[in-house]
Design a protein around this motif. Structure first.
Motif, PDB file in Angstrom:
ATOM      1  N   ARG A  56     -40.505 -67.357 -32.219  1.00  0.00           N
ATOM      2  CA  ARG A  56     -39.727 -67.324 -30.806  1.00  0.00           C
ATOM      3  C   ARG A  56     -39.971 -65.677 -30.572  1.00  0.00           C
ATOM      4  NH1 ARG A  56     -36.807 -71.271 -30.125  1.00  0.00           N
ATOM      5  NH2 ARG A  56     -36.248 -72.794 -31.587  1.00  0.00           N
ATOM      6  N   TYR A  57     -39.660 -65.562 -29.233  1.00  0.00           N
ATOM      7  CA  TYR A  57     -39.881 -64.094 -28.710  1.00  0.00           C
ATOM      8  C   TYR A  57     -38.815 -63.434 -29.283  1.00  0.00           C
ATOM      9  CZ  TYR A  57     -43.146 -64.954 -25.132  1.00  0.00           C
ATOM     10  OH  TYR A  57     -44.539 -65.271 -24.346  1.00  0.00           O
ATOM     11  N   GLU A  58     -37.662 -63.874 -29.798  1.00  0.00           N
ATOM     12  CA  GLU A  58     -36.643 -63.168 -30.028  1.00  0.00           C
ATOM     13  C   GLU A  58     -36.882 -62.673 -31.539  1.00  0.00           C
ATOM     14  OE1 GLU A  58     -36.110 -66.105 -28.411  1.00  0.00           O
ATOM     15  OE2 GLU A  58     -35.008 -65.088 -26.740  1.00  0.00           O
ATOM     16  N   GLU A  59     -37.695 -63.352 -32.553  1.00  0.00           N
ATOM     17  CA  GLU A  59     -37.950 -63.144 -33.519  1.00  0.00           C
ATOM     18  C   GLU A  59     -39.215 -61.964 -33.478  1.00  0.00           C
ATOM     19  OE1 GLU A  59     -37.421 -67.225 -35.788  1.00  0.00           O
ATOM     20  OE2 GLU A  59     -39.322 -66.895 -34.462  1.00  0.00           O
ATOM     21  N   VAL A  60     -39.680 -61.563 -32.397  1.00  0.00           N
ATOM     22  CA  VAL A  60     -40.253 -60.200 -32.455  1.00  0.00           C
ATOM     23  C   VAL A  60     -39.474 -59.284 -32.052  1.00  0.00           C
ATOM     24  CG1 VAL A  60     -42.321 -59.083 -31.466  1.00  0.00           C
ATOM     25  CG2 VAL A  60     -42.279 -61.614 -31.724  1.00  0.00           C
ATOM     26  N   LEU A  61     -38.759 -58.445 -33.085  1.00  0.00           N
ATOM     27  CA  LEU A  61     -37.816 -57.518 -33.011  1.00  0.00           C
ATOM     28  C   LEU A  61     -38.783 -56.051 -33.206  1.00  0.00           C
ATOM     29  CD1 LEU A  61     -34.657 -56.925 -32.429  1.00  0.00           C
ATOM     30  CD2 LEU A  61     -34.472 -57.023 -34.991  1.00  0.00           C
ATOM     31  N   ARG A  62     -38.811 -55.317 -32.288  1.00  0.00           N
ATOM     32  CA  ARG A  62     -39.673 -54.062 -32.190  1.00  0.00           C
ATOM     33  C   ARG A  62     -38.621 -53.064 -32.178  1.00  0.00           C
ATOM     34  NH1 ARG A  62     -43.161 -56.563 -28.519  1.00  0.00           N
ATOM     35  NH2 ARG A  62     -45.216 -57.283 -29.529  1.00  0.00           N
ATOM     36  N   GLN A  64     -38.471 -50.766 -29.851  1.00  0.00           N
ATOM     37  CA  GLN A  64     -37.825 -50.488 -28.423  1.00  0.00           C
ATOM     38  C   GLN A  64     -36.630 -51.770 -28.409  1.00  0.00           C
ATOM     39  OE1 GLN A  64     -41.211 -51.116 -29.330  1.00  0.00           O
ATOM     40  NE2 GLN A  64     -42.468 -50.974 -27.576  1.00  0.00           N
ATOM     41  N   ASN A  65     -36.822 -52.652 -28.852  1.00  0.00           N
ATOM     42  CA  ASN A  65     -35.719 -53.733 -28.800  1.00  0.00           C
ATOM     43  C   ASN A  65     -34.157 -52.941 -29.151  1.00  0.00           C
ATOM     44  OD1 ASN A  65     -38.187 -55.873 -29.487  1.00  0.00           O
ATOM     45  ND2 ASN A  65     -36.657 -56.574 -28.132  1.00  0.00           N
ATOM     46  N   ILE A  66     -34.645 -52.382 -30.696  1.00  0.00           N
ATOM     47  CA  ILE A  66     -33.532 -51.862 -31.119  1.00  0.00           C
ATOM     48  C   ILE A  66     -32.744 -50.540 -30.370  1.00  0.00           C
ATOM     49  CG2 ILE A  66     -32.896 -50.225 -33.305  1.00  0.00           C
ATOM     50  CD1 ILE A  66     -32.972 -53.083 -33.909  1.00  0.00           C
ATOM     51  N   ILE A  85     -31.032 -61.217 -40.068  1.00  0.00           N
ATOM     52  CA  ILE A  85     -31.194 -62.661 -39.727  1.00  0.00           C
ATOM     53  C   ILE A  85     -32.757 -63.050 -39.218  1.00  0.00           C
ATOM     54  CG2 ILE A  85     -30.375 -64.370 -38.252  1.00  0.00           C
ATOM     55  CD1 ILE A  85     -28.417 -64.027 -40.063  1.00  0.00           C
ATOM     56  N   ILE A  86     -33.160 -62.189 -38.415  1.00  0.00           N
ATOM     57  CA  ILE A  86     -34.428 -62.285 -37.734  1.00  0.00           C
ATOM     58  C   ILE A  86     -35.549 -62.480 -38.818  1.00  0.00           C
ATOM     59  CG2 ILE A  86     -36.168 -61.287 -36.322  1.00  0.00           C
ATOM     60  CD1 ILE A  86     -34.287 -60.712 -34.220  1.00  0.00           C
ATOM     61  N   ASN A  87     -35.373 -61.463 -39.726  1.00  0.00           N
ATOM     62  CA  ASN A  87     -36.447 -61.443 -40.644  1.00  0.00           C
ATOM     63  C   ASN A  87     -36.388 -62.438 -41.747  1.00  0.00           C
ATOM     64  OD1 ASN A  87     -38.548 -58.968 -40.230  1.00  0.00           O
ATOM     65  ND2 ASN A  87     -36.495 -58.262 -39.860  1.00  0.00           N
ATOM     66  N   ASP A 132     -25.721 -64.096 -27.782  1.00  0.00           N
ATOM     67  CA  ASP A 132     -26.633 -64.995 -26.984  1.00  0.00           C
ATOM     68  C   ASP A 132     -28.050 -64.943 -27.737  1.00  0.00           C
ATOM     69  OD1 ASP A 132     -25.221 -65.316 -25.004  1.00  0.00           O
ATOM     70  OD2 ASP A 132     -25.852 -63.928 -23.724  1.00  0.00           O
ATOM     71  N   ILE A 133     -28.372 -63.894 -28.263  1.00  0.00           N
ATOM     72  CA  ILE A 133     -29.487 -63.974 -28.976  1.00  0.00           C
ATOM     73  C   ILE A 133     -29.717 -64.752 -30.317  1.00  0.00           C
ATOM     74  CG2 ILE A 133     -31.335 -62.436 -30.615  1.00  0.00           C
ATOM     75  CD1 ILE A 133     -30.429 -59.852 -28.873  1.00  0.00           C
ATOM     76  N   MET A 134     -28.498 -64.712 -31.076  1.00  0.00           N
ATOM     77  CA  MET A 134     -28.367 -65.740 -32.059  1.00  0.00           C
ATOM     78  C   MET A 134     -28.610 -67.122 -31.566  1.00  0.00           C
ATOM     79  SD  MET A 134     -27.745 -63.610 -34.927  1.00  0.00           S
ATOM     80  CE  MET A 134     -26.520 -63.621 -35.902  1.00  0.00           C
TER      81      MET A 134
END
Ligand SMILES: *[C@@H]1O[C@H](CO)[C@@H](O)[C@H](O)[C@H]1NC(C)=O
Ligand SMILES: *[C@@H]1O[C@H](CO)[C@@H](O)[C@H](O)[C@H]1NC(C)=O
Length: 202
Positions: A56-62, A64-66, A85-87, A132-134
């Motif tokens: 998912r797009y949300e699973e690409v946590l870079r 910049q997101n942080i 959680i994402i990882n 929302d992300i979760m």
């Protein structure tokens, strides 16, 4: 050769630290597992060239997101939780595509064990943005949109954000070569991650 020696020194220094918080002990173990050479071997060399995984797009946590989430007032604690959680989810996805005897299987399972330990203490997510992300993350797997990403890129992100979120507090050993250095968040995108939800706009 030199890298090997430095690695050894780094381990010695860590070993001497008298008071090691549990969390830092776990993140250091993770840092060690995610070192450049291991990511390259297990997530690059052992996969077919250009192999990609759908996430998912949300699973690409870079990085910049942080940075952006932190600027929106999300606390370090929540960012760490989200990253965990994402990882955890990413590792499940990588594991799913591996045949049982794949040489990276053991590596992924060890990482899963570390994340499980890290995420043992649930935290209460109060920020709406994170909720929302979760929620998007928890949607049924057959609903897109999807992004295809190389497995190594996923763990590169994992490593970069690990450093952005824990390096200072846990004294994580930094990369020791230029090739590795490239895998950290660029300084300009990572202002010190702050805890306060109302820090002034710099
Ligand atoms: C991170 O940023 C990308 C691109 O802007 C976006 O697609 C993704 O959903 C973001 N991830 C999270 C967890 O917010
Ligand atoms: C953030 O705040 C929490 C408690 O509010 C504290 O335990 C933690 O050490 C702080 N983290 C950082 C990086 O300042």
């Amino acid at each position: 050769m030199q890298r090997g020696i430095l690695l050894f020194l780094c381990t010695l220094v860590l070993g001497r630290t008298a008071v090691v918080y549990n969390k830092c002990r776990i993140t250091r173990a993770l840092n060690d597992k995610l070192l450049y050479d291991k990511r390259l071997t297990y997530m690059g060399d052992y996969f077919p060239k250009d192999y990609k995984i759908f996430v998912r797009y949300e699973e690409v946590l870079r990085c910049q997101n942080i940075t952006s989430l932190n600027n929106q007032g999300i606390t370090v604690e929540e960012l760490r939780y989200l990253w965990g959680i994402i990882n955890e989810e990413i590792l499940i996805k990588i594991k799913k595509v591996l045949p049982d005897r794949h040489p990276s299987m053991g590596y992924i399972m060890e990482l899963q064990k570390i994340f499980k330990e890290l995420l043992r203490d649930d935290i209460e997510i109060q920020t709406e943005i994170i909720q929302d992300i979760m929620e998007r993350l928890s949607r049924a797997d057959d609903i897109g949109p999807w992004k295809s990403v190389r497995p190594k890129a996923l763990l590169d992100n994992c490593y970069r954000v690990l450093h952005a979120l824990y390096e200072e507090e846990c004294n994580l050993c930094k990369p020791r070569s230029e090739a590795e250095d490239d895998t950290l968040c660029p300084p300009e995108t990572t202002p010190p991650i702050t805890n306060s939800s109302s820090h002034d706009q710099r």
